[in-house]
Scaffold this motif. Structure first.
Motif, short mmCIF file in Angstrom:
data_model
loop_
_atom_site.label_atom_id
_atom_site.label_comp_id
_atom_site.label_asym_id
_atom_site.label_seq_id
_atom_site.Cartn_x
_atom_site.Cartn_y
_atom_site.Cartn_z
N GLN A 1 -4.05 -7.29 -1.14
CA GLN A 1 -4.79 -7.44 -2.38
C GLN A 1 -6.26 -7.20 -2.05
N GLU B 1 -0.16 3.34 -3.37
CA GLU B 1 0.98 3.29 -2.46
C GLU B 1 0.99 4.52 -1.54
N SER C 1 -0.30 -1.43 -11.89
CA SER C 1 0.70 -2.19 -11.14
C SER C 1 1.90 -2.60 -11.99
N GLU C 2 1.70 -2.76 -13.30
CA GLU C 2 2.81 -3.15 -14.17
C GLU C 2 3.61 -1.96 -14.69
N ILE D 1 0.95 -0.77 0.39
CA ILE D 1 0.54 -0.88 -1.01
C ILE D 1 -0.69 -1.77 -1.12
N TYR E 1 -3.09 -3.60 -3.93
CA TYR E 1 -3.24 -4.00 -5.32
C TYR E 1 -4.70 -4.35 -5.58
N LYS F 1 -5.43 -4.92 -11.15
CA LYS F 1 -4.19 -4.64 -11.89
C LYS F 1 -3.68 -3.22 -11.69
N SER F 2 -4.13 -2.57 -10.60
CA SER F 2 -3.61 -1.25 -10.26
C SER F 2 -3.00 -1.31 -8.87
N ALA F 3 -2.31 -0.23 -8.48
CA ALA F 3 -1.68 -0.19 -7.16
C ALA F 3 -1.84 1.20 -6.57
N ASN G 1 1.82 -5.18 2.12
CA ASN G 1 1.10 -5.31 0.86
C ASN G 1 -0.22 -6.05 1.06
#
Length: 311
Positions: free
Chosen positions: A139, A165, A198-199, A156, A158, A161-163, A137
């Motif tokens: 950022q 993968e 991401s949420e 992944i 980030y 606030k998005s992701a 992961n």
């Protein structure tokens, strides 16, 4: 799983540290015990182990992870528990490792799994000490191109606030923080990725080669994939400049990062005016600012640290 008291704590499934330490050579064991001792006393104002000591300890554990016979059929579980004991116990798991590209430059980072990350000017990525072992992961702040190596764990990223993968592919993410909407733009050049808030992982889209999608905090789901002009989007990798209907405020921020100058532009009435342009061999910030001002009916003046743009 064995439950012998010489190997495990009877009150939990955590391996007994003494049993774990005995599996390493003397020099390796000393380094690992040093990190563990400090982790137990971290609230007693003990001095944290050095970065070199932590790296040595993790490398020793990693070597044992590769030895499947050492863990007698439970090597994956034992490896994860051992890493948590050593690193999380010292609080070092939460300390991010940061790679940056300063203004005026780009940077290339090769991660421990062989994945390559190219950072645009003013961009940075962060990851923790267990990257490549228990997770993959990162950022991202800014813009980066990723050439991801295949692996057992998903990769992944980030950003805003998005992701994004993947398992192994090539793609570009643009996620600058100056936009109030927090827009993230993903462009795939090889393979495929899953792109989602991401949420809300269920609100995802799948992007394949030469496709692009955008997402911002004011929309529920990333936009439907569309064909992308990859050569223009990735122009920054060859030190070119390309703007496709970008607001002036975004363009001037890009010029600040690219040429490491300050650009003062406070005309809110024109901040969202858009412009498309392409420079194969950009000569410098002033020549581009001059072009923009001519097209948009603006003027500019040189300041001590850069330029001021006005009507």
């Amino acid at each position: 799983m064995m439950k012998d008291s010489t190997q495990y704590n009877r009150n939990s499934d955590i391996p007994d540290p003494e049993y774990f330490f005995k599996q390493f050579e003397e020099e390796e064991r000393k380094t690992i015990e040093r990190v563990w001792d400090v982790s137990e006393a971290i609230h007693e104002d003990e001095v944290l182990p050095t970065d070199e000591e932590v790296e040595q300890a993790l490398s020793a554990v990693h070597r044992r992870i590769d030895d499947k016979h050492f863990f007698i059929g439970q090597w994956k579980w034992f490896a994860a528990a051992a890493l948590v004991l050593i690193v999380f116990g010292a609080g070092l798991f939460l300390i991010p490792q940061t790679e940056r590209a300063p203004y005026g430059e780009t940077a290339k980072v090769v991660l421990s799994d062989g994945t390559e990350v190219e950072l645009n000017s003013g961009s940075e990525v962060q990851y923790n000490l267990l990257y490549g072992w228990t997770n993959r992961n990162l950022q991202l702040k800014g813009e980066a191109f990723f050439d991801v190596q295949q692996g057992d764990q998903p990769f992944i990223v980030y950003a805003n606030k998005s992701a994004v993968e993947v398992t192994g592919t090539q793609f570009n993410i643009r996620a600058w923080g100056e936009a109030s909407s927090g827009e993230t733009e993903v462009t795939v050049t090889e393979g495929s990725v899953r792109f989602y808030p991401s949420e809300y992982p269920g609100r995802s889209v799948i992007l394949t080669q030469d496709q692009q999608s955008r997402w911002s905090v004011n929309i529920e789901q990333p936009t439907a994939p569309k064909t992308a002009q990859a050569d223009r989007i990735l122009a920054w990798r060859d030190r070119k400049l390309a703007f496709d209907q970008q607001p002036l405020s975004v363009i001037f921020k890009e010029l600040e990062r690219r040429f490491d100058v300050d650009i003062e532009f406070k005309d809110l009435n024109m901040a969202n005016d858009t412009l498309s342009a392409f420079y194969a061999t950009p000569e410098g910030a002033e020549s581009i600012i001059k072009d923009i001002c001519r097209v948009k009916g603006l003027r500019y003046a040189e300041t001590a640290n850069g330029y001021r743009i006005f009507k």
